[in-house]
Motif scaffolding. Structure first.
Motif, short mmCIF file in Angstrom:
data_model
loop_
_atom_site.label_atom_id
_atom_site.label_comp_id
_atom_site.label_asym_id
_atom_site.label_seq_id
_atom_site.Cartn_x
_atom_site.Cartn_y
_atom_site.Cartn_z
N VAL A 66 0.84 -1.19 0.00
CA VAL A 66 0.00 0.00 0.00
C VAL A 66 0.88 1.24 0.00
O VAL A 66 2.11 1.15 0.10
N ASP A 76 -2.87 5.01 3.39
CA ASP A 76 -3.95 4.04 3.15
C ASP A 76 -4.35 3.38 4.46
O ASP A 76 -3.59 3.36 5.44
N THR A 77 -5.54 2.81 4.47
CA THR A 77 -6.03 2.00 5.59
C THR A 77 -6.00 0.54 5.17
O THR A 77 -6.39 0.21 4.05
#
Lengths: 110, 114
Positions: free
Chosen positions: A13, A17-18
């Protein structure tokens, strides 16, 4: 056959980002589900979950256990490059022999 | 206080040689575990010590593997007649008591058998 299955196996990622890491299991005679972060060699403790439905939080990290559906998730919000690591899920306390998943490798790019 | 320490941090040996890996747990911790982690794999349980009780050796992969814990503190994992498949990171962990699930890991020993 693995009794503790982590998914995804790897994740890439970008910062900010999560991510949601999953841990599903078949073992039922355990007392606690634990999450560890492994950056180089030594895993470091993150969370211990013993009760279903109670979320534990530490900064940008949170985790919850669902004993009915037999899984746990580890969430990391606003990821940073320092979050890059292998995240390990382990069941413990039943037979005193902890059962580890294979881990999720997380890479966070700047 | 100091955490769990392991030595050596890296070990390269030739096939057929014996190796000894050492673990110093956190002072006062009664439970001590040895694990093996091969590349891309999860942690594989090897052996568990709790106080003065007989160790749980159910995870040792063969009779070439043995471990002892002297005086309820320092532990040594011995691998005799090493094979290439023994190459892995060997991790030691300790916890305050058998019913204390949180384990504190050492930095590991990376073993390479040529």
């Amino acid at each position: 056959e693995d009794k503790v299955v982590q998914s995804p196996l790897s994740l890439v990622v970008h910062e900010g980002d999560t991510v949601t890491l999953n841990c599903s299991y078949e073992v039922t005679n355990f007392r606690s589900l634990l999450w560890y972060k492994q950056e180089k060699k030594a895993p470091t403790f993150l969370f211990m979950l013993t009760s279903s439905g109670i979320e534990k939080k530490s900064g940008r990290l949170s985790s919850i256990l669902d004993k009915k559906e037999l899984f746990s998730i580890l969430n990391i919000t606003a990821t940073q490059t320092g979050d890059s690591a292998i995240y390990l899920c382990v069941l413990s306390g039943g037979s005193y022999i902890p059962t580890f998943g294979r881990g999720t490798s997380l890479i966070v790019h700047p | 206080g100091a955490g769990v320490s392991q030595s050596p941090s890296n070990k390269v040996t030739e096939k057929g040689k014996d190796v000894e890996l050492r673990c110093d747990p956190i002072s006062g911790h009664t439970a001590l575990y040895w694990y093996r982690q091969s590349l891309g794999q999860g942690l594989e349980f090897l052996i568990y010590f709790q106080g003065n009780s007989a160790p749980d050796k159910s995870g040792l992969p063969s009779d070439r593997f043995s471990a002892e814990r002297t005086g309820g503190s320092v532990s040594t994992l011995t691998i005799q007649r090493t094979q290439q498949e023994d190459s892995a990171v060997y991790l030691c962990a300790s916890s305050p008591a058998v019913d204390e699930e949180t384990q504190y890991f050492g930095p590991g020993t990376r073993l390479l058998v040529l």
